[in-house]
Design an enzyme around this catalytic site. Sequence first.
Site, mmCIF file in Angstrom:
data_model
loop_
_atom_site.group_PDB
_atom_site.id
_atom_site.type_symbol
_atom_site.label_atom_id
_atom_site.label_comp_id
_atom_site.label_asym_id
_atom_site.label_seq_id
_atom_site.Cartn_x
_atom_site.Cartn_y
_atom_site.Cartn_z
ATOM 1 N N SER A 37 0.833 -1.206 0.000
ATOM 2 C CA SER A 37 0.000 0.000 0.000
ATOM 3 C C SER A 37 0.870 1.259 0.000
ATOM 4 O O SER A 37 0.528 2.268 -0.633
ATOM 5 C CB SER A 37 -0.947 -0.002 1.209
ATOM 6 O OG SER A 37 -0.218 0.009 2.421
ATOM 7 N N LYS A 93 -15.645 -3.937 9.328
ATOM 8 C CA LYS A 93 -15.324 -4.520 10.635
ATOM 9 C C LYS A 93 -14.414 -3.610 11.451
ATOM 10 O O LYS A 93 -14.480 -3.599 12.683
ATOM 11 C CB LYS A 93 -14.664 -5.883 10.436
ATOM 12 C CG LYS A 93 -14.292 -6.593 11.727
ATOM 13 C CD LYS A 93 -13.559 -7.899 11.472
ATOM 14 C CE LYS A 93 -13.129 -8.543 12.781
ATOM 15 N NZ LYS A 93 -12.365 -9.783 12.564
ATOM 16 N N HIS A 107 -19.260 3.746 2.545
ATOM 17 C CA HIS A 107 -20.363 2.826 2.833
ATOM 18 C C HIS A 107 -20.871 3.168 4.223
ATOM 19 O O HIS A 107 -20.082 3.409 5.135
ATOM 20 C CB HIS A 107 -19.868 1.378 2.765
ATOM 21 C CG HIS A 107 -20.914 0.344 3.032
ATOM 22 N ND1 HIS A 107 -22.184 0.410 2.492
ATOM 23 C CD2 HIS A 107 -20.878 -0.793 3.777
ATOM 24 C CE1 HIS A 107 -22.877 -0.649 2.886
ATOM 25 N NE2 HIS A 107 -22.108 -1.389 3.669
ATOM 26 N N GLU A 153 -24.120 -2.076 -11.537
ATOM 27 C CA GLU A 153 -22.866 -2.493 -10.906
ATOM 28 C C GLU A 153 -22.431 -3.890 -11.348
ATOM 29 O O GLU A 153 -21.276 -4.277 -11.179
ATOM 30 C CB GLU A 153 -23.016 -2.445 -9.376
ATOM 31 C CG GLU A 153 -21.707 -2.623 -8.634
ATOM 32 C CD GLU A 153 -21.844 -2.422 -7.136
ATOM 33 O OE1 GLU A 153 -20.867 -2.699 -6.429
ATOM 34 O OE2 GLU A 153 -22.917 -2.000 -6.666
#
Length: 345
Positions: free
Chosen positions: A11, A42, A65, A326
Site C-alpha cells: 500500500s 469490521k 459505505h 454495478e
Amino acid sequence: KKNSIAKKNQSWINAIENNFKVDDYESLIPNADLVINLTPDKEHHHVVQVLQKLMKKNSCLGYSHGFNIVEFGEIIRKDITVIMVAPKCPGTEVREEYKRGFGVPTLIAVHNENDIRQIGLDIAKAWSFSIGSHRAGVLESSFIAEVKSDLMGEQTILCGMLQTASLLCYEKLIANKNDPAYASKLIQNGWETITESLKHGGITLMMDRLSNASKIRAYNISEKIKKILSSLFQKHMNDIISGEFSHKMMQDWQNNNKQLLDWRNKNKNTSFEKAPVYHNKIPEQEYYDHGILMIAILKAGIELSFETMLNSGIIAESAYYESLHELPLIANTIARKKLYEMNKV
C-alpha cells in the site's frame, strides 16, 4: 500506520508511485479538512474512535459505505461533518475507470445529525467529481438507503447469484461431458462478456445477442428461476431491513470471521476454482450462444433484485444501480481471478 511506512509494504508503494503524500495518522490527520475512512466495515468503530481524537474542529469525515453509521450506530463528534460517497463497484474498479477517463455511478449522502454548518452536500459533490463519477452519474441518497440497497444487491444478484451460478453452471457443463478447461473459461470470462451488453443496452440488448429460439428459451428459464427464488429474495430483503442480517454478520466479526473464512475456504477448493487453463480463444458470440442458462440467470436475478428493492421502498434509481449497473464491474473481478477476488474485495 507507522509499521507500514517502515516496512514499505504494497500500500505504501502504491501511494508513492501515484504521487500521494505519505505519513502517519498523527502527522496528517490533525491538519486535514477532509478525512476519508476506506477501511473494512469490521474496522470502522475502532478507526473512527481514533480519528475523532485527531481530527480538528469543524473538519469533515467521509465514508464510502454507511454500515458503521446505520447498522452499528456510531456516534460522531457534533462539530464534524459526516458525508458519504459510495461508488457502485469495488474500489479497484473505481481506480481503473478513473484512469481511463471515465468514472462509476455513485450515491452521495449527508448524515443529517452531523451537518451543523450545512456544507456536507457540497463536499460530497466535490469528492464525487474528483473521482470522475459525474461522468457516469451521481445520485443523492441517504445513509440508510445506501446501506440497505447495497447489502441487498451484494447478497443477491451482484455476488450471491454470480458466485452460486458459476459453481452450478460449471458442474452442469462437466456433467454433460464438456472439457473442464473450456467450461471454466466459458464461465469465468462469460459473465464479463455477457454483462458488457448490459452497460450499453440493459437486458434488452443482452437478450438481442441471442437467436429468436434461444431468446425464447432464455426467457422461459428466467421466469422459472424467478418463481423458485422469489421468496428467498424477499427473505433476504426482510432480514436486511430488520437488521437481522447485519446482526449476524457482526456476530461473526466477534468470532474472528470464522463463518466468512470457512465459506471462502470452501470456494477456494471447488473444482471450478481448480480447473485447468483453457488456452484457446473463445469468440465473443460463442459466450452468448453457449451461455443461455447464464443469460437467463442474469435476467432473473436483475429483475428479482430490482423488484424486491422497489417493493421495499427503495427508490428506482438506487435499486437500478444495485441490481444492473454495478453487475459488469463485479463480473470483471471474476474474469481476473475467478471467485477468489470477488470474495476478497
